[in-house]
Write an enzyme that holds these catalytic residues in place. Structure first.
Site, PDB file in Angstrom:
ATOM      1  N   GLU A 138       8.971  -1.520  -2.660  1.00 32.78           N
ATOM      2  CA  GLU A 138       7.565  -1.213  -2.938  1.00 32.78           C
ATOM      3  C   GLU A 138       7.288   0.220  -2.522  1.00 32.78           C
ATOM      4  O   GLU A 138       7.546   0.596  -1.372  1.00 32.78           O
ATOM      5  CB  GLU A 138       6.608  -2.149  -2.204  1.00 32.78           C
ATOM      6  CG  GLU A 138       5.147  -1.857  -2.572  1.00 32.78           C
ATOM      7  CD  GLU A 138       4.127  -2.555  -1.689  1.00 32.78           C
ATOM      8  OE1 GLU A 138       2.981  -2.727  -2.143  1.00 32.78           O
ATOM      9  OE2 GLU A 138       4.465  -2.910  -0.541  1.00 32.78           O
TER      10      GLU A 138
ATOM     11  N   GLU B 129       6.407   4.171   2.827  1.00 36.98           N
ATOM     12  CA  GLU B 129       5.070   4.674   3.164  1.00 36.98           C
ATOM     13  C   GLU B 129       5.243   5.933   3.997  1.00 36.98           C
ATOM     14  O   GLU B 129       6.016   5.939   4.960  1.00 36.98           O
ATOM     15  CB  GLU B 129       4.282   3.618   3.944  1.00 36.98           C
ATOM     16  CG  GLU B 129       2.952   4.079   4.489  1.00 36.98           C
ATOM     17  CD  GLU B 129       2.013   4.573   3.401  1.00 36.98           C
ATOM     18  OE1 GLU B 129       1.513   5.709   3.525  1.00 36.98           O
ATOM     19  OE2 GLU B 129       1.785   3.828   2.433  1.00 36.98           O
TER      20      GLU B 129
ATOM     21  N   ASP C  47       8.034  10.012   1.559  1.00 36.13           N
ATOM     22  CA  ASP C  47       7.220  10.152   0.351  1.00 36.13           C
ATOM     23  C   ASP C  47       8.000   9.635  -0.851  1.00 36.13           C
ATOM     24  O   ASP C  47       9.199   9.896  -0.989  1.00 36.13           O
ATOM     25  CB  ASP C  47       6.868  11.633   0.151  1.00 36.13           C
ATOM     26  CG  ASP C  47       5.751  11.838  -0.846  1.00 36.13           C
ATOM     27  OD1 ASP C  47       5.788  11.192  -1.918  1.00 36.13           O
ATOM     28  OD2 ASP C  47       4.851  12.657  -0.583  1.00 36.13           O
TER      29      ASP C  47
ATOM     30  N   ASP D 256      -3.199   5.397  -5.958  1.00 36.50           N
ATOM     31  CA  ASP D 256      -4.296   6.324  -6.248  1.00 36.50           C
ATOM     32  C   ASP D 256      -4.291   6.650  -7.742  1.00 36.50           C
ATOM     33  O   ASP D 256      -3.271   7.060  -8.293  1.00 36.50           O
ATOM     34  CB  ASP D 256      -4.093   7.610  -5.434  1.00 36.50           C
ATOM     35  CG  ASP D 256      -5.316   8.513  -5.435  1.00 36.50           C
ATOM     36  OD1 ASP D 256      -6.008   8.573  -6.474  1.00 36.50           O
ATOM     37  OD2 ASP D 256      -5.579   9.168  -4.419  1.00 36.50           O
TER      38      ASP D 256
ATOM     39  N   LYS E 191      -8.339  12.959 -12.554  1.00 36.76           N
ATOM     40  CA  LYS E 191      -8.471  14.262 -13.224  1.00 36.76           C
ATOM     41  C   LYS E 191      -7.182  14.618 -13.966  1.00 36.76           C
ATOM     42  O   LYS E 191      -6.082  14.408 -13.458  1.00 36.76           O
ATOM     43  CB  LYS E 191      -8.813  15.341 -12.205  1.00 36.76           C
ATOM     44  CG  LYS E 191     -10.192  15.128 -11.555  1.00 36.76           C
ATOM     45  CD  LYS E 191     -10.529  16.238 -10.585  1.00 36.76           C
ATOM     46  CE  LYS E 191     -11.911  16.004  -9.972  1.00 36.76           C
ATOM     47  NZ  LYS E 191     -12.277  17.057  -8.985  1.00 36.76           N
TER      48      LYS E 191
ATOM     49  N   ASP F 291      -6.502  -2.078  -9.916  1.00 30.32           N
ATOM     50  CA  ASP F 291      -7.866  -2.492 -10.236  1.00 30.32           C
ATOM     51  C   ASP F 291      -8.520  -1.485 -11.164  1.00 30.32           C
ATOM     52  O   ASP F 291      -9.650  -1.697 -11.613  1.00 30.32           O
ATOM     53  CB  ASP F 291      -8.691  -2.601  -8.957  1.00 30.32           C
ATOM     54  CG  ASP F 291      -8.845  -1.242  -8.279  1.00 30.32           C
ATOM     55  OD1 ASP F 291      -7.790  -0.619  -7.963  1.00 30.32           O
ATOM     56  OD2 ASP F 291      -9.980  -0.783  -8.082  1.00 30.32           O
TER      57      ASP F 291
ATOM     58  N   THR G 138      -2.006  -7.941  -2.107  1.00 29.75           N
ATOM     59  CA  THR G 138      -2.081  -6.878  -1.108  1.00 29.75           C
ATOM     60  C   THR G 138      -3.452  -6.962  -0.421  1.00 29.75           C
ATOM     61  O   THR G 138      -4.322  -7.727  -0.840  1.00 29.75           O
ATOM     62  CB  THR G 138      -1.942  -5.487  -1.756  1.00 29.75           C
ATOM     63  OG1 THR G 138      -3.142  -5.196  -2.488  1.00 29.75           O
ATOM     64  CG2 THR G 138      -0.756  -5.441  -2.708  1.00 29.75           C
TER      65      THR G 138
ATOM     66  N   TYR H 295      -5.777  -4.631  -0.474  1.00 32.58           N
ATOM     67  CA  TYR H 295      -6.760  -4.149  -1.442  1.00 32.58           C
ATOM     68  C   TYR H 295      -7.077  -5.220  -2.473  1.00 32.58           C
ATOM     69  O   TYR H 295      -8.231  -5.436  -2.841  1.00 32.58           O
ATOM     70  CB  TYR H 295      -6.243  -2.897  -2.154  1.00 32.58           C
ATOM     71  CG  TYR H 295      -6.330  -1.636  -1.343  1.00 32.58           C
ATOM     72  CD1 TYR H 295      -7.557  -1.113  -0.943  1.00 32.58           C
ATOM     73  CD2 TYR H 295      -5.179  -0.951  -0.970  1.00 32.58           C
ATOM     74  CE1 TYR H 295      -7.638   0.053  -0.200  1.00 32.58           C
ATOM     75  CE2 TYR H 295      -5.238   0.217  -0.228  1.00 32.58           C
ATOM     76  CZ  TYR H 295      -6.478   0.719   0.156  1.00 32.58           C
ATOM     77  OH  TYR H 295      -6.540   1.872   0.890  1.00 32.58           O
ATOM     78  N   GLU H 296      -6.050  -5.872  -2.950  1.00 36.05           N
ATOM     79  CA  GLU H 296      -6.226  -6.871  -3.997  1.00 36.05           C
ATOM     80  C   GLU H 296      -7.150  -7.989  -3.541  1.00 36.05           C
ATOM     81  O   GLU H 296      -8.055  -8.400  -4.281  1.00 36.05           O
ATOM     82  CB  GLU H 296      -4.864  -7.442  -4.394  1.00 36.05           C
ATOM     83  CG  GLU H 296      -4.910  -8.413  -5.549  1.00 36.05           C
ATOM     84  CD  GLU H 296      -3.515  -8.826  -6.003  1.00 36.05           C
ATOM     85  OE1 GLU H 296      -3.426  -9.668  -6.915  1.00 36.05           O
ATOM     86  OE2 GLU H 296      -2.523  -8.306  -5.450  1.00 36.05           O
TER      87      GLU H 296
END
Length: 211
Positions: free
Chosen positions: A44, A69, A96, A118, A122, A154, A191, A193-194
């Protein structure tokens, strides 16, 4: 989102080298030796606080799970989760994702997960999106012949962009979900966030891409 500084994080990470691999470049092409088995390797990218990778490792003992991470203050929570409930089939890399080809040999990875990255909305930031062609090339180089990329978000705009980006890159798409949690799909691991988004009634988009 501003990251909270945790000055003790680096010390905890260093003290748990059995969890966070200190020199991951040395493991390139040798991950089966690290895990002492030949089980499939699942990675992941942007693993955050580690809920997904720890639950994945717990649910699938026949997989070797690696979370990437780059931030000390974020990966610290993942380390603490693994210490609390030790699992032999999970490791973390504090690096990274742009450097991912430094840590895995061609064909060494069976599956790669990209969860709630993320969106970089833009146009001038397109190259930073983890589903842009530059990143897809890195992933494809690492994946075995039948390897897959599993992507969840999302953000509808990022999802549409990712479907187009993956298709144009030559990847095949399957199991496209425009509302994951109302699709009847089984075995989904959420996760942090999910879970938060689902509680708010937001749609989750998901796709699997393969070589």
């Amino acid at each position: 989102m501003r990251l909270r500084n945790k000055p003790w994080a680096s010390k905890v990470i260093e003290e748990n080298s059995q969890v966070v691999i200190p020199n991951p470049k040395e493991c390139k092409g040798k991950w089966h030796t690290v895990f002492e088995n030949k089980n499939p390797i699942h990675v992941e990218v942007g693993t955050g606080k580690g809920r997904f990778v720890t639950r994945m490792a717990e649910a699938h003992k026949d997989r070797n799970v690696i979370g990437m991470e780059k931030y000390d203050s974020v990966i610290l929570t993942a380390v603490e989760r693994i210490i609390e409930k030790p699992l032999q089939n999970i490791r973390l890399i504090k690096e990274d994702v742009e450097l991912i080809t430094d840590f895995f040999a061609p064909g060494e990875v069976d599956r790669l997960y990209i969860n709630f990255t993320d969106p970089w909305p833009k146009n001038r930031h397109e190259k930073r999106r983890l589903t842009s062609s530059g990143f897809l090339q890195k992933y494809v180089d690492l994946l075995q012949e039948n390897g897959e990329i599993h992507f969840k978000t999302d953000n509808e705009g990022l999802f549409e962009y990712s479907l187009e980006s993956m298709s144009q890159f030559g990847l095949k798409l399957k199991n496209i979900r425009l509302d994951l949690h109302r699709s009847g799909m089984e075995g989904n691991i959420m996760t942090e966030y999910e879970e938060r988004f689902v509680e708010k009634g937001m749609r989750i988009f998901r796709v699997e891409a393969y070589k």
